[in-house]
Enzyme design. Structure first.
Site, short mmCIF file in Angstrom:
data_model
loop_
_atom_site.label_atom_id
_atom_site.label_comp_id
_atom_site.label_asym_id
_atom_site.label_seq_id
_atom_site.Cartn_x
_atom_site.Cartn_y
_atom_site.Cartn_z
N PRO A 285 -3.43 3.47 14.75
CA PRO A 285 -3.75 4.91 14.76
C PRO A 285 -5.25 5.20 14.75
O PRO A 285 -6.07 4.37 14.36
CB PRO A 285 -3.10 5.41 13.47
CG PRO A 285 -3.01 4.24 12.58
CD PRO A 285 -3.03 3.00 13.42
N GLY B 295 0.82 -1.21 0.00
CA GLY B 295 0.00 0.00 0.00
C GLY B 295 0.85 1.26 0.00
O GLY B 295 0.66 2.16 0.82
N ALA B 296 1.78 1.33 -0.94
CA ALA B 296 2.69 2.50 -1.01
C ALA B 296 2.22 3.50 -2.06
O ALA B 296 2.94 4.45 -2.37
CB ALA B 296 4.11 2.04 -1.32
N TYR C 18 -14.71 -4.20 9.64
CA TYR C 18 -13.43 -3.45 9.59
C TYR C 18 -12.73 -3.52 10.94
O TYR C 18 -11.55 -3.90 11.04
CB TYR C 18 -13.67 -1.99 9.18
CG TYR C 18 -12.38 -1.20 9.21
CD1 TYR C 18 -11.36 -1.47 8.29
CD2 TYR C 18 -12.15 -0.22 10.17
CE1 TYR C 18 -10.15 -0.78 8.34
CE2 TYR C 18 -10.94 0.48 10.21
CZ TYR C 18 -9.95 0.19 9.30
OH TYR C 18 -8.75 0.86 9.35
#
Ligand code: NDP
Ligand code: 8X3
Length: 258
Positions: free
Chosen positions: A187, A16-17, A157
């Site tokens: 986060p 996921g860059a 999720y």
């Protein structure tokens, strides 16, 4: 370690860059002299990154983490200069939808499980044996506050991120005696493409999530990850939760008849 040498000689594999946290961390590692294998599904984003970075320290690979054969092929065919992966930033992930469990799309649920759980597990399975054979490595698995605190519409999720937390701790148990660190990084609200993806491209709905607030930025996240990577190698951060100061907790919800 000098101020700017923390990434020198390290090779990071980032899932996921193409946006958000993964892209910000890739940029930070490259800027500090490390090597990055930047992956994601969007080939145009990867090509733009390669052109902008213009460095042999960056290898871009189109990769869908929900496709196990792509993961196996990607790891098996790494060029020699990128084979000895030191850092796995297991970050590719998404939330899809915010409907209650009785109304949510089963396909969305399956995609979140395939990406946030199976993709992360498959990447770990492909990369960890090399780390063990070299007896060095850092695995940073991206969880979320949604894995600890339930909220309406967080159903699958949040559950995928609870998996990330426990999987990370269990990896630590298995890796006792090896110089491999594992962190569950959890986060809170961060402004990336996350909400646009969650709301299926509805930019107005996504913007409302961050309106009149000061969320974390992707680079705040990358700075925090850099902090772990700078720590002396005998220190393991097991779990870390960060939030913007503008975000906190609510009381329990109570349904009342009147
Ligand atoms: P973004 O949407 O900006 O980035 C998500 C990245 O994941 C993209 O690069 C995307 O690339 C990649 N990705 C998604 N699905 C796949 C797939 N099947 N295969 C490979 N790559 C994939 O969001 P964030 O940077 O915010 O999200 C990164 C991680 O952080 C996620 O795991 C998310 O759940 C988590 N997180 C985010 C928070 C936030 O508030 N933003 C808070 C807590 C956790 P591409 O589309 O090109 O494949
Ligand atoms: C992303 C944070 O609160 O939108 O994982 O689920 S939240």
């Amino acid at each position: 370690m000098t101020e700017n040498s923390w990434a020198k000689g390290r090779i990071a594999f980032i899932s996921g860059a193409t946006s958000g946290f993964g892209h910000a961390l890739a940029r930070r590692i490259l800027a500090a002299g490390g090597k990055v294998i930047a992956t994601g599904r969007r080939a145009d984003r990867l090509a733009a990154f390669a052109a902008e970075a213009a460095t042999p320290n960056l290898l871009t690979l189109q990769l869908d983490v929900t496709k196990p054969t792509e993961i196996t092929a990607a790891i098996a065919n790494l060029p020699p200069a990128f084979q000895a992966i030191d850092i796995l930033f297991n970050n590719a992930g998404l939330a899809l939808g915010i409907k209650g469990a009785h109304e949510a799309s089963l396909q969305d649920w399956d995609t979140m499980i395939a990406t946030n759980i199976s993709g992360l597990v498959h990447l770990t399975h492909a990369i960890l044996p090399g780390m063990v054979s070299r007896n060095r490595g850092d695995i940073i698995n991206v969880g979320s506050v949604a894995g600890s605190y339930p909220y309406p519409g967080g159903n699958v999720y949040g559950a995928t991120k609870a998996f990330v937390h426990q999987f990370s701790l269990n990896l630590r148990a298995d890796l006792l005696g090896k110089n491999i660190r594992v962190t569950s990084f959890e986060p809170g609200m961060c402004e990336t493409e996350f909400s646009e993806v969650r709301f299926a491209g509805d930019k107005a709905a996504a913007a409302k999530v961050y309106a009149s607030a000061k969320p974390l930025s992707a680079d705040d996240v990358a700075l925090t990850i850099e902090g772990f990577l700078r720590l002396p190698s005998h220190i393991n951060v097991n779990t870390i939760e960060i939030m913007p100061v503008c975000q906190a907790f609510s009381p329990f919800a109570v349904h009342r008849e009147n």
